[in-house]
Structure formats: structure tokens, C-alpha cells
Design an enzyme around this catalytic site. Structure first.
Site, short mmCIF file in Angstrom:
data_model
loop_
_atom_site.label_atom_id
_atom_site.label_comp_id
_atom_site.label_asym_id
_atom_site.label_seq_id
_atom_site.Cartn_x
_atom_site.Cartn_y
_atom_site.Cartn_z
N HIS A 76 7.11 3.95 -11.36
CA HIS A 76 6.44 4.33 -10.11
C HIS A 76 7.09 3.60 -8.93
O HIS A 76 7.42 4.21 -7.91
CB HIS A 76 4.94 4.01 -10.20
CG HIS A 76 4.22 4.05 -8.89
ND1 HIS A 76 3.91 5.24 -8.25
CD2 HIS A 76 3.77 3.06 -8.08
CE1 HIS A 76 3.28 4.96 -7.11
NE2 HIS A 76 3.18 3.65 -6.98
N ASP A 105 27.97 16.92 14.16
CA ASP A 105 27.58 16.71 12.76
C ASP A 105 27.64 15.22 12.53
O ASP A 105 27.89 14.44 13.45
CB ASP A 105 28.55 17.45 11.81
CG ASP A 105 27.89 17.73 10.46
OD1 ASP A 105 27.33 16.79 9.87
OD2 ASP A 105 27.92 18.89 10.02
N TRP A 141 9.12 -3.01 -11.17
CA TRP A 141 10.29 -2.54 -10.40
C TRP A 141 11.17 -3.73 -10.03
O TRP A 141 12.35 -3.56 -9.72
CB TRP A 141 9.86 -1.77 -9.16
CG TRP A 141 9.55 -2.61 -7.96
CD1 TRP A 141 8.33 -3.19 -7.68
CD2 TRP A 141 10.42 -2.98 -6.89
NE1 TRP A 141 8.42 -3.89 -6.50
CE2 TRP A 141 9.69 -3.78 -5.99
CE3 TRP A 141 11.76 -2.71 -6.59
CZ2 TRP A 141 10.25 -4.32 -4.83
CZ3 TRP A 141 12.31 -3.24 -5.44
CH2 TRP A 141 11.55 -4.04 -4.57
N SER A 168 24.91 5.42 -3.07
CA SER A 168 24.45 6.51 -2.23
C SER A 168 23.94 6.00 -0.89
O SER A 168 24.31 6.50 0.18
CB SER A 168 23.35 7.29 -2.96
OG SER A 168 22.62 8.08 -2.05
N SER A 169 23.10 4.95 -0.93
CA SER A 169 22.53 4.53 0.35
C SER A 169 23.54 3.77 1.19
O SER A 169 23.48 3.82 2.42
CB SER A 169 21.23 3.74 0.14
OG SER A 169 21.39 2.78 -0.85
N HIS A 252 13.70 -8.53 0.25
CA HIS A 252 12.95 -8.58 1.50
C HIS A 252 13.56 -7.73 2.60
O HIS A 252 12.84 -6.95 3.22
CB HIS A 252 12.61 -9.98 1.98
CG HIS A 252 11.44 -9.86 2.91
ND1 HIS A 252 10.16 -9.71 2.45
CD2 HIS A 252 11.38 -9.67 4.24
CE1 HIS A 252 9.36 -9.49 3.48
NE2 HIS A 252 10.06 -9.47 4.57
N GLU A 254 15.07 -5.14 2.08
CA GLU A 254 14.71 -3.80 1.60
C GLU A 254 13.35 -3.36 2.16
O GLU A 254 13.15 -2.20 2.52
CB GLU A 254 14.69 -3.79 0.07
CG GLU A 254 14.12 -2.53 -0.58
CD GLU A 254 15.01 -1.31 -0.40
OE1 GLU A 254 16.18 -1.48 -0.02
OE2 GLU A 254 14.52 -0.20 -0.64
N TYR A 256 12.17 -4.06 4.98
CA TYR A 256 12.37 -3.60 6.36
C TYR A 256 13.21 -2.34 6.42
O TYR A 256 13.06 -1.54 7.35
CB TYR A 256 12.92 -4.73 7.21
CG TYR A 256 11.85 -5.79 7.35
CD1 TYR A 256 10.80 -5.59 8.24
CD2 TYR A 256 11.79 -6.88 6.51
CE1 TYR A 256 9.75 -6.48 8.31
CE2 TYR A 256 10.75 -7.78 6.58
CZ TYR A 256 9.73 -7.57 7.47
OH TYR A 256 8.69 -8.44 7.53
N SER A 267 7.87 5.37 17.51
CA SER A 267 8.26 5.15 18.90
C SER A 267 8.70 6.44 19.58
O SER A 267 8.83 6.49 20.80
CB SER A 267 9.40 4.12 18.98
OG SER A 267 8.99 2.91 18.39
N HIS A 301 9.29 -16.13 0.14
CA HIS A 301 7.83 -16.00 0.21
C HIS A 301 7.29 -15.08 -0.89
O HIS A 301 6.09 -15.02 -1.10
CB HIS A 301 7.35 -15.56 1.60
CG HIS A 301 7.73 -14.17 2.00
ND1 HIS A 301 8.01 -13.81 3.28
CD2 HIS A 301 7.89 -13.05 1.28
CE1 HIS A 301 8.30 -12.53 3.34
NE2 HIS A 301 8.24 -12.05 2.13
N HIS A 302 8.20 -14.39 -1.59
CA HIS A 302 7.76 -13.64 -2.77
C HIS A 302 7.62 -14.57 -3.98
O HIS A 302 7.22 -14.13 -5.04
CB HIS A 302 8.77 -12.54 -3.10
CG HIS A 302 8.92 -11.53 -2.01
ND1 HIS A 302 8.17 -10.38 -1.96
CD2 HIS A 302 9.72 -11.49 -0.92
CE1 HIS A 302 8.50 -9.68 -0.89
NE2 HIS A 302 9.44 -10.34 -0.24
N THR A 327 7.01 -8.19 15.28
CA THR A 327 6.22 -7.06 14.77
C THR A 327 5.01 -6.83 15.67
O THR A 327 4.65 -5.69 15.98
CB THR A 327 5.78 -7.32 13.32
OG1 THR A 327 6.92 -7.76 12.58
CG2 THR A 327 5.23 -6.07 12.69
N LYS A 330 5.92 -4.96 18.73
CA LYS A 330 6.03 -3.51 18.53
C LYS A 330 4.65 -2.85 18.60
O LYS A 330 4.46 -1.83 19.27
CB LYS A 330 6.70 -3.19 17.19
CG LYS A 330 8.09 -3.77 17.08
CD LYS A 330 8.97 -2.98 16.14
CE LYS A 330 9.41 -1.69 16.76
NZ LYS A 330 10.82 -1.61 17.08
N ARG A 449 -2.16 -8.12 -10.88
CA ARG A 449 -1.57 -6.78 -10.84
C ARG A 449 -0.92 -6.47 -12.18
O ARG A 449 -0.82 -7.31 -13.06
CB ARG A 449 -0.55 -6.70 -9.71
CG ARG A 449 0.65 -7.62 -9.92
CD ARG A 449 1.49 -7.77 -8.68
NE ARG A 449 2.36 -6.63 -8.45
CZ ARG A 449 3.56 -6.72 -7.88
NH1 ARG A 449 4.03 -7.88 -7.48
NH2 ARG A 449 4.30 -5.64 -7.69
#
Lengths: 536, 319
Positions: A76, A105, A141, A168-169, A252, A254, A256, A267, A301-302, A327, A330, A449
């Protein structure tokens, strides 16, 4: 130039279905492919979520063995992150960035084709692991060793799938950077670009910086599993915690990568329906860049409970809390954009408002988790599950949906059903809170979890959460209906501008735009841009 | 181990009331004087908040958590309130005309500075508390905790400045009634798993809990035997990953005797949800009796009976 245009026009005529959709180098078609792929994966990953919530509906095991549950939670996460959120943003970038900067293009059209077509193969590899001996990877994951190394040989398929997704990315990001830096129409300065382009430009650098780090982490894992190395094996002199450092140095930023493009979409949407320019455009650009920079220095922090030295705990607490400042800027700027505006609440605006509220709730719990002592009580509980679903569903996914509802009339040339799209919104926004808000309570009550089964004291909120889950899942079928109706059946033509106060180059083209747009660079008229006035 | 089991059940009585406990669960931790051991700190149905817990650290964390929560609520009221007012007042359908301003250096300075100040206000107490959490000095007892798939192993290392050598290792597995009920298709309802004192302890009870004395700073050395596990007792706020090859340390000083429950919190394989952490905190005298009974199994039954009838003999003096 006109002969080129004729040649393109000519080519367009003789494209077969296969040529158009499989060999395409057209940014609009590839964008559509990305979005369709992401949409398909939303239901794959969502199906896993439904099974998870079904098992968690009441205490005890009713439906599946615990190992299969672990496979589902792992897949998931991987599918939603790499298969839904990231491809959807790349799809939106493909469609919108050339239209927003007046480019014909993407800068590297063949690379664009390649970066999309890697994805179906990557996910075929990843999903095929369910049918292999030993089953799919089941270590979450985050794939922490040593647990992940206990999995069957299928983890090799997971690792190669991740390599492919990374390629790919990275290719997609290179393309976006090349496009934005090279193909802007004359006169479209960087600081006149729409926020969506800005947020993607910054995100692309994040992708290029961190996807190789993930590739490195999983490659070390591959070697540990199959070639006898001991990178993460304590018994051989390795360090399982090193994996976590390397992983979260990717992980981390990732986070963002999955939210900055949504910031860009919001925006765009908020000023349009506030009929007022975006408040503090430059501050928004700088805030995005600050968030991107800070995202590289907060990863531990993880890992507050892995036994970091005291100094590291305090450093990562401070750096994490710092992210709240840009943040916050924003969020304040979006609200101030609405202040003294002339608001109307078309469907994209509803999703954008929900985004601001739900993302901010996720941000609040993020600040709470940044506090090391408090995190000792939250870490690895349902509190964090609630937190990251608020920012990834209420944030990233709602941002994507806002973008789809904002630009779908432009893409298809038709308006979608007002009633059904509003029903989709209200049903989603209520059910998503029924689904995720109680998970805060479960976490605070002490439910960890990634568990298929739990004590009866956790039963009530889990049942509420599951009901919200099924409701939210079913609601997304409305979305499918709205999109199919809009593209194929809607009789209501969309105007070029679509929304009365939408500014930016994409709205100067007809809806739908021609297959090849801006074959000649547009002449920039600052009054047609959302951010044409850069005097401030 | 049978003598110790007798002790554990013998001194327990049921002192549970279900009323009003769901609001925060704090009432449970704070309720009355305990002369006997009860589960003082289980999660309760519909619980919505952290429990205050049973250690100074857990109380301080609870305070920090509540301050952070209320700060967030206040900020939420300001931000969402402003948005709500805008949504009501500045509607196009009510004839609102959009202003054209799009910038204010003063405002932007304020809402950069104010959050910084708020964050400093949260970070300072959090820093001092983190230091306290890390301060394992001055402990009077050391217990080694090792996580395995899927059970906990407890070894007493030292107590009162002396090494503990004769106490057998405690292997702490999921209790058998939970283990029966948790199997797929067992037909046994999790609600039917009830301890002798009426607790619904499905997946939260073990064969042999860790036993520690009350009022003593206990240092835990936490490691993993196979994969990464996590040792957590929410009411102690003692939580550390149990990682193979790494020895983490944490501590707790629990003043109130009782049974405290937690769970492994790091995904560790198929039975991750079936390795609870249960710690029985005994009054010091009872603990000493229990310990000597463990060290000398011949007198086990007798010592257990002695401990049972002398609830509050003061323990050895300690500075």
C-alpha cells in the site's frame, strides 16, 4: 517555421492508436498517460487499504494471516507513494508546464516517453511479488533490514522495481528542469512563472538529489541478501541503523517531493477563485526553496527512538521545528490571498480550501512530533499514521484532485458535472476525517502501527476509522464517473479561460488546446500572467 | 515459576470501574491508593488522549504534549478562523469586490517572527526534558531486555550495586489464552480473553512479566536478537528500539506498584502484534522477597507466601 508546423500537423493525421499512445512524444498525451496510470494505481493501492481497514474493522483476525497483512501495508505504501502521488504530479507537470511557460513541448520528448513507459514495467515487477513463493515484501514501505532480508527472493523484484521507479522519476525531473530553464517564452522571467512551475523546478532538484540515495540503500540491501555482504548485518560488522539513516536521507526530501507540487497547485487555484493576486509571491518562492533545503537536514526525526546521541536528538528537533516557519508562511499567504478577495466556491476551490485545512492539521501534528520527548510517545503509533495521511491524503492527494478539477475542462474541452463533483468533494472531505482523525486517538492510547490485530480497548475507534475508510474508498468511484463523463459524454463546452479570473498562458489557448500548442513562442503580455507584476 | 505465579495472582484483586474512564484514561492512572496490584494503566475504550502515566518523565511528557496541543489548537483557531471569516465575508455572491494588494513586508515579517518565538517556547522545555530522558546515571538496578521474534527476554544484571547472577532469565511470551484467540478462524472472541481481575487483556498479557521494584531507578539495556523490535511501556514513557548489534539504554522510576502494559512498536514480522510488554512493579519489600525467592528456588513457595502477607515491609535503606 510554418513548414515545421505543417509537418507536425501532417504527422498528427496519420497517427494510429498505437503510435499515439505507446510511441508518443507529445507532452499532453504523456501527461494523460501518467495521470491514467496514477489513477489506476490509486485503486490498486486503495484496494490494499480497503483490505487493511476490513481486517482492522474489529479485533481478532477475520480475513487474512498476519503476514499477508504486512504484505498489504508494505505494498500500500509503495504503490501510493511511487505509483500514485509521484506519477500524478509528473503527469500534471507534463500537461501544464509547457502550457504555462509557452513551450511547444517538454525539452526532451523521447526521454519523456521513456520515463513514463518505465513505470508500468516497474509496477508489474513490484506487484508480481504477490504471486511469488514467500509472497510480497512485508517489512513496511520503509523496508528496514534485517526484517526485510527475511523475505523471499521477491525482494529482488522489489529492489529492481524501485531502481526503475527511481530512474523514471529522475528522467522526468531532468526533463522538467531542462524545460523550465530553456523553453520559457521570451519575456517570461523565472520570477513571473506560475507557482506550479516554481514548485516543480525545486522538487525536480530534490528528486535528482535523493532518488540515487534510495537506489544506493536498496542496492546495499540487494548485496546483503544475495551476495553475502554485511552492510546492515550486525553479526558481520554492519549496522542496521545505517540503513535507516541512508533511507531517511532520501525519505524526508521525498516527503516534500510529494507535497511541494501540491503547494504549487493550491497557489494557482486560490488566487483564481479569490479573484485576487497570490499574496507574497516571492515569499512563496523563497519559502518553497527553504523547505526544500531544510528537508535535507531533518531526516533523523524519523529515528528519535533508535538511540541517537543526545546532541543529534536536539539538533534534529530544532531543524525539524524550523520547517514549520516557511510552511507557516505558505499557509498564512494562502489565507491572506483569500482575505478581502471576491470568493466563489467552484469545485477546485473547495478542494483547495480542504487542502489548506487538512494539510495544516497534519502540520500541527508534525510540530508535536518534532518535540523529541513527545515523539517518544507518538513514534510508530497510529498518531503518526494519522499525521502522514493528513499530509498525504488531505495534502498531496487533495492537491492533485484540486488540480485535476481545475485543469480538466482545459484538457478535455468540456465542463464536468457540478452536482457529482460537489458530491465527490463533500463525501470525500467528511469521510477522510472520519477515516483518519480517530487514528490520532488510537495512537495516543498506545496502539502501534502496522498491526493486523489489537486489544479490544482499541476496537471502537478502529471501527469508526474503517467505516470512514470504506466510505472514502467508495466515494472515489464518483471521481471516476465524473472524469469519464466529462471527457466522453459532457455536452457543456469549456471556454478558453474556463474560470473568469484564471490567469496564466495556459488560459490563452482554446479548450482543449491543439495537440501541438505554442509551436511559435507566444508574445508575453504581463496582464495575462498571474504574476506579471514583479515590482514587489 | 509457579510460586511466582501464585504471588502475582494472589495479590491482585479487581478494583476496576468502567465509568467515565474513556475521556482521557487519566482517572485510571490517578485513582486511589493501591494496596494491591491491579492493572493501573491499560488503554480504555474510546480513549482519546495520552495517559499521564506513572513516572515523572511520563508526566512531564504529558504536560509538554498538552501545551503543544493547545498551542496548535490556538494557532488553528487563528488561521482557520481568519479563513472562515474570509469565506463568510468576502463572497462574490455577496457582492465582495477583490482588493488588489498582494504584498505586505510588515505582515510577512510578523508571521515569520511569531512562529519562531512560539517554537522556541516549545523547544526549550523539550530540550531539558530530552536531557532528562537520556540521563540514565544513578540507577540502582539494571535489566537487559532482548527482543526476539516474538517474545521478550529479560535478564537481571545488577541490583543495589551488586550483580544479580542467580535469577533465571525471564522469557516473556504472549499469554496462552490470547494466543489461542488470535489465530485466524479460532472462533474465540477477543472479548472473551479476560484476566482474573476482569481486565480485557487480549494481546496485552504475557506468560511471565518483567518484575521490577517500585521507587527504584531501573536502567534498561535494550537490544534485539534477530530483527529490530521496540520496547515500550507507554505509562513509563520508556521507549527504545531493540536493534541487533546495538545496546540502547533507557530508564524508568515507577513509584506506584501495579501492572503496566505496552507492545512492541517496530514491525518485526508476522507476529508483531503478539509480543506485548508487561511490567509488574512490586513494592520494594515484596520485590526483594520475590528476588531472593528467585535466587533460591528451594524456599520459593515459602518466600512467596511471606511476600503475600507482608505487603509493606520497608526495603533496604538506600541513599
Amino acid at each position: 517555421m510554418s513548414s515545421t508546423a505543417q509537418a507536425i500537423h501532417h504527422e498528427e493525421h496519420r497517427q494510429s492508436f498505437f503510435e499515439r499512445w505507446f510511441m508518443s512524444t507529445n507532452h499532453k498525451d504523456i501527461g494523460t498517460l501518467y495521470l491514467l496510470f496514477s489513477f489506476l494505481m490509486l485503486f490498486v493501492g486503495g484496494g490494499f487499504a480497503m483490505l487493511i481497514r476490513a481486517e482492522l474493522f474489529e479485533p481478532g483476525l477475520q480475513l487474512m494471516q498476519p503476514y499477508f497483512f504486512n504484505e498489504l501495508t508494505s505494498m500500500h505504501g509503495l504503490v501510493m507513494i511511487f505509483g500514485v502521488i509521484m506519477p500524478a504530479f509528473v503527469g500534471l507537470a507534463n500537461w501544464m508546464i509547457p502550457l504555462q511557460i509557452g513551450a511547444p513541448d517538454m525539452a526532451l520528448p523521447r526521454l519523456n516517453n521513456l520515463s513514463f513507459w518505465i513505470l508500468p514495467f516497474a509496477f508489474a515487477l513490484l506487484l508480481s511479488t504477490f504471486f511469488m513463493p514467500g509472497g510480497a515484501p512485508a517489512a513496511g514501505w520503509t523496508m528496514y533490514p534485517p526484517l526485510v532480508l527475511e523475505g523471499g527472493s521477491s525482494i529482488a523484484f522489489m529492489i529492481f522495481a524501485i531502481h526503475l521507479m527511481g530512474i523514471s522519476s529522475i528522467l522526468g525531473s531532468i526533463n522538467i528542469i531542462a524545460t523550465i530553464l530553456n523553453l520559457r517564452a521570451p519575456g517570461l522571467d523565472l520570477l513571473k512563472m506560475p507557482m506550479f512551475c516554481w514548485s516543480w523546478l525545486i522538487t525536480s532538484f530534490l528528486v535528482i538529489a535523493v532518488m540515487p540515495v534510495l537506489a544506493g540503500a536498496v542496492t546495499m540491501m540487494l548485496f546483503d541478501r544475495f551476495f553475502g555482504t554485511n552492510f546492515f548485518n550486525a553479526a558481520g560488522g554492519g549496522d542496521p541503523v545505517m540503513y535507516q539513516h541512508v533511507f531517511w536521507f532520501f525519505g524526508h526530501p521525498e516527503v516534500y517531493i510529494m507535497i511541494l507540487p501540491a503547494f504549487g497547485i493550491i497557489s494557482e487555484v486560490v488566487p483564481t477563485f479569490s479573484r485576487k493576486p497570490l499574496f507574497g509571491y516571492k515569499a512563496m518562492v523563497y519559502a518553497t526553496a527553504s523547505i526544500a533545503f531544510l528537508s535535507f537536514i531533518v531526516w533523523s526525526h524519523h529515528m528519535f527512538t533508535v538511540g541517537l546521541p543526545l546532541g543529534a536528538e536536539v539538533f534534529f528537533m530544532y531543524s525539524t521545528m524550523l520547517i514549520a516557519v516557511p510552511t507557516g508562511v505558505k499557509v498564512f499567504n494562502w489565507v491572506t490571498t483569500m482575505w478581502r478577495g471576491s470568493l466563489s466556491f467552484e469545485v477546485p476551490m473547495l478542494w483547495a480550501i480542504a487542502f489548506i485545512v487538512l494539510f495544516t492539521i497534519g502540520g500541527f501534528s508534525g510540530v508535536m512530533m518534532a518535540l523529541v520527548p513527545a515523539d517518544f510517545q507518538y513514534n510508530q503509533t497510529y498518531f503518526i499514521v494519522a499525521h502522514f495521511h493528513y499530509v498525504l491524503v488531505g495534502g498531496a492527494l487533495f492537491g492533485i484532485i484540486a488540480g485535476v478539477y481545475y485543469w480538466l475542462p482545459k484538457w478535455s474541452g468540456h465542463m464536468y458535472s457540478n452536482f457529482w463533483s460537489k458530491l465527490h468533494f463533500w463525501s470525500s472531505v467528511i469521510s477522510v476525517n472520519v477515516l483518519f482523525f480517530p487514528q490520532h486517538f488510537l495512537g495516543l492510547a498506545g496502539m502501534p502501527r502496522r498491526m493486523p490485530d489489537y486489544n479490544v480497548a482499541f476496537a471502537d475507534w478502529n471501527m469508526v476509522s474503517s467505516i470512514g475508510g470504506f466510505w472514502f474508498g467508495a466515494t472515489q468511484l464518483i471521481f471516476v464517473g465524473v472524469v469519464i463523463h466529462c471527457v466522453f459524454f459532457s455536452k457543456q463546452k469549456a471556454t478558453a479561460r474556463v474560470w473568469d479570473h484564471a490567469y496564466g498562458l495556459e488560459w490563452t489557448l482554446p479548450s482543449p488546446p491543439p495537440h501541438h500548442s505554442f509551436t511559435l513562442p507566444p508574445v508575453i503580455d504581463d496582464s495575462q500572467l498571474a504574476h506579471g507584476d514583479t515590482s514587489h | 515459576m509457579s510460586g511466582y505465579s501464585n504471588l502475582s495472582w494472589g495479590v491482585m484483586t479487581m478494583s476496576f470501574s468502567n465509568c467515565k474512564r474513556w475521556v482521557t484514561g487519566m482517572a485510571v492512572a490517578g485513582s486511589g491508593l493501591l494496596t494491591t496490584l491491579t492493572a493501573v494503566a491499560d488503554p480504555v475504550p474510546w480513549q482519546m488522549n495520552l495517559r499521564k502515566g506513572a513516572t515523572r518523565i511520563s508526566h512531564d511528557i504529558w504536560d509538554l504534549h498538552m501545551v503543544a496541543l493547545w498551542v496548535c489548537v490556538a494557532l488553528g483557531i487563528v488561521v482557520f478562523g481568519a479563513m472562515f471569516i474570509a469565506i463568510i465575508r468576502f463572497r462574490k455572491s455577496r457582492g465582495a469586490v477583490a482588493a488588489t494588494w498582494n504584498h505586505s513586508s510588515k505582515l510577512e515579517f510578523i508571521w515569520t517572527l511569531v512562529p519562531v518565538l512560539i517554537l522556541i517556547g516549545l523547544a526549550l522545555p523539550a530540550t531539558f526534558l530530552t536531557r532528562d530522558i537520556y540521563d540514565t546515571t544513578g540507577s540502582q538496578m539494571t535489566v537487559k531486555v532482548t527482543g526476539y521474534q516474538w517474545l521478550w527476554r529479560y535478564d537481571y544484571v545488577s541490583y543495589d550495586g551488586k550483580p544479580v547472577t542467580k535469577v533465571p532469565t525471564i522469557w516473556s511470551r504472549l499469554a496462552w489464552d490470547s494466543n489461542t484467540a488470535r489465530q485466524l478462524g479460532s472462533g474465540v472472541s477477543p472479548y472473551s480473553v479476560v484476566s482474573k481481575n476482569g481486565d480485557h487483556d487480549y494481546l496485552l498479557d504475557v506468560t511471565h512479566p518483567l518484575v521490577i521494584p517500585a521507587g527504584v531507578k531501573v536502567r534498561f539495556l535494550i537490544t534485539g536478537g534477530d530483527v529490530i523490535h521496540g520496547w515500550w511501556v507507554p505509562d513509563f514513557a520508556t521507549k527504545r528500539d531493540a536493534i541487533p548489534g546495538i545496546m540502547n539504554d533507557a530508564w524508568a522510576k515507577v513509584d506506584k506498584p501495579g501492572i503496566y502494559r505496552g507492545q512492541c512498536y517496530v514491525l518485526c514480522g508476522q507476529d508483531h502484534s503478539a509480543m506485548p510488554v508487561v511490567v509488574k512493579v512490586l513494592p520494594r519489600a515484596q520485590f526483594n522477597a520475590w528476588l531472593s525467592a528467585q535466587e533460591n528456588p528451594v524456599t520459593l513457595d515459602k518466600a512467596a507466601r511471606t511476600a503475600e502477607v507482608t505487603p509493606s515491609k520497608p526495603g533496604p535503606a538506600k541513599g
